[in-house]
Design a protein around this motif. Structure first.
Motif, short mmCIF file in Angstrom:
data_model
loop_
_atom_site.label_atom_id
_atom_site.label_comp_id
_atom_site.label_asym_id
_atom_site.label_seq_id
_atom_site.Cartn_x
_atom_site.Cartn_y
_atom_site.Cartn_z
N CYS A 146 -4.52 11.65 -13.59
CA CYS A 146 -4.13 10.81 -12.46
C CYS A 146 -5.32 10.85 -11.48
CB CYS A 146 -2.88 11.40 -11.80
SG CYS A 146 -2.02 10.28 -10.71
N PRO A 147 -5.87 9.68 -11.15
CA PRO A 147 -7.16 9.68 -10.47
C PRO A 147 -7.10 9.93 -8.97
CG PRO A 147 -6.43 7.45 -10.78
CD PRO A 147 -5.37 8.33 -11.35
N LEU A 153 -4.24 17.10 -0.47
CA LEU A 153 -3.37 16.15 0.23
C LEU A 153 -2.17 15.68 -0.59
CD1 LEU A 153 -5.97 14.18 2.33
CD2 LEU A 153 -4.35 15.92 3.06
N VAL A 154 -2.33 15.58 -1.89
CA VAL A 154 -1.22 15.09 -2.70
C VAL A 154 -0.18 16.21 -2.88
CG1 VAL A 154 -0.55 14.26 -4.98
CG2 VAL A 154 -2.53 13.30 -3.84
N GLN A 155 1.04 15.95 -2.45
CA GLN A 155 2.10 16.96 -2.50
C GLN A 155 2.98 16.83 -3.73
OE1 GLN A 155 2.79 19.78 -0.76
NE2 GLN A 155 0.71 19.28 -0.16
N ILE A 213 2.45 2.75 -22.57
CA ILE A 213 1.96 2.70 -21.19
C ILE A 213 2.50 3.90 -20.41
CG2 ILE A 213 1.98 1.33 -19.07
CD1 ILE A 213 0.61 -0.24 -21.10
N TYR A 214 1.62 4.55 -19.69
CA TYR A 214 2.00 5.72 -18.89
C TYR A 214 1.61 5.46 -17.44
CZ TYR A 214 2.80 8.00 -23.31
OH TYR A 214 3.30 8.33 -24.55
N ARG A 215 2.34 6.09 -16.54
CA ARG A 215 2.06 5.87 -15.13
C ARG A 215 2.21 7.16 -14.36
NH1 ARG A 215 5.80 1.71 -11.92
NH2 ARG A 215 7.33 3.39 -12.05
N LYS A 222 1.62 5.35 -4.26
CA LYS A 222 0.40 5.04 -5.02
C LYS A 222 0.67 5.26 -6.51
CE LYS A 222 -3.05 5.95 -1.50
NZ LYS A 222 -2.89 7.20 -0.72
N THR A 223 0.18 4.34 -7.33
CA THR A 223 0.40 4.50 -8.76
C THR A 223 -0.89 4.26 -9.53
OG1 THR A 223 0.95 2.18 -9.09
CG2 THR A 223 2.79 3.66 -8.65
N HIS A 224 -0.94 4.84 -10.72
CA HIS A 224 -2.04 4.57 -11.63
C HIS A 224 -1.43 4.39 -13.01
CE1 HIS A 224 -6.08 4.53 -13.20
NE2 HIS A 224 -5.73 5.41 -14.11
N VAL A 225 -1.78 3.28 -13.65
CA VAL A 225 -1.20 2.95 -14.95
C VAL A 225 -2.27 3.08 -16.02
CG1 VAL A 225 -0.07 1.12 -16.28
CG2 VAL A 225 0.41 1.37 -13.85
N MET A 226 -1.91 3.70 -17.12
CA MET A 226 -2.88 3.85 -18.20
C MET A 226 -2.19 3.65 -19.54
SD MET A 226 -3.17 7.79 -17.20
CE MET A 226 -2.27 7.52 -15.68
#
Ligand code: NAG
Ligand code: NAG
Ligand code: NAG
Ligand code: NAG
Ligand code: NAG
Ligand code: NAG
Length: 254
Positions: A146-147, A153-155, A213-215, A222-226
């Protein structure tokens, strides 16, 4: 009547609210529940959470067979009652079929459960196409990233697998609360929420059916899809690529 006593025990377990899969309400709908362990099944049930408590839909027992409640008899069936696949098929669904369902499987020594939430079709977000494509061989371990920059900061991060008509929870990782794996991934997903490696998800022993597809979702929205393609171990190329993935595949292989 042992049967009933057993059922009550199962019902009492219905306290968990972590959703393992979210499914779109469709006229002909499958709620998937595939038992991943090797220990034999003692008994299993599907119950639905309703305003006044719980409602049994179906029960399956290796000796007593399958029982489906009258209310559901005409439109619900086990897709494959003879195996570890305890998925239910619904036909002629109505809005009343939305809600929380629990597939509960007892085996000697424990209970394995999966919570499936059925939601309105239009509240379902379509996956965004991605060009970030990982290809790996069947039987291996795959690492998805996850980029976000690790460092504080990310909890919370949520990993999901997205399909055309449903979404499976892989893991919810909260830096202060720890991690909860989705029922289908307990055995083979690995994430280390306690360290700054929380942006790395490892899925072990992948097979062609893990292609898709994974997310990851982090920082609230915020999301990131791969996408992931698992090829057969023999290096013969891609085995099976469903729906949305096909377009990406065509571009990447030329
Ligand atoms: C039922 O389960 C068996 C054994 O796992 C499998 O071979 C078969 O394809 C399944 N049938 C359906 C309709 O899913
Ligand atoms: C795409 O995936 C690779 C491997 O996981 C990663 O190193 C890279 O940062 C990703 N690219 C983007 C744009 O997220
Ligand atoms: C996958 O990860 C597990 C656990 O770390 C490890 O035991 C196994 O050897 C790995 N498999 C491969 C093919 O790397
Ligand atoms: C993580 O868990 C803590 C404690 O329950 C909670 O206060 C916090 O809101 C969670 N983090 C996020 C991003 O939801
Ligand atoms: C990997 O999956 C295959 C097929 O599902 C299974 O036979 C094998 O035991 C698994 N290996 C590990 C290390 O989990
Ligand atoms: C995420 O939520 C914040 C606060 O609600 C909002 O300002 C921001 O635009 C949202 N970002 C996205 C990408 O939706």
């Amino acid at each position: 009547m042992d049967y009933l006593a057993c059922l009550i025990v199962v019902l009492q377990l219905y306290e968990r609210r972590f959703v393992d899969a979210t499914v779109k309400l469709t006229n002909n709908m499958n709620l998937e529940c595939i038992y991943p362990k090797t220990a034999g099944i003692t008994q299993m049930s599907w119950v639905k959470s309703i305003a006044t408590g719980k409602e049994t839909i179906a029960v399956s027992h290796p000796l007593y067979g399958v029982h489906i409640e009258d209310k559901y008899k005409d439109r619900v069936r086990f897709i494959n009652a003879s195996s570890r696949d305890k998925s239910l098929n619904f036909i002629k669904t109505t809005e009343a079929d939305m809600g929380l369902y629990l597939c509960s499987i007892t085996f000697p020594g424990g209970v394995w459960e999966k919570v499936v939430q059925v939601i309105q079709p239009d509240s379902f977000l379509a996956p965004v196409l991605t060009t970030n494509h990982t290809i790996t061989e069947s039987g291996g371990n795959v690492t998805l990233r996850c980029p976000y920059s690790v460092g504080g900061l990310v909890q919370q991060v949520m990993w999901e697998r997205i399909k055309v008509d449903r979404m499976d929870t892989i893991v919810l990782c909260n830096l202060s609360e720890g991690k909860t794996y989705g029922s289908d991934y307990q055995e083979r997903a690995m994430i280390d929420c306690a360290t700054q490696e929380s942006n790395i998800l490892v899925i072990q022993n992948v097979t062609a059916s893990d292609s898709g597809i994974y997310r990851c979702r982090y920082d609230g929205n915020k999301t990131h899809v791969m996408s992931l393609t698992v090829s057969s171990g023999k290096g013969a190329g891609t085995v099976f690529i469903a729906g949305v993935l096909r377009a990406i595949e065509a571009n990447c292989q030329s």
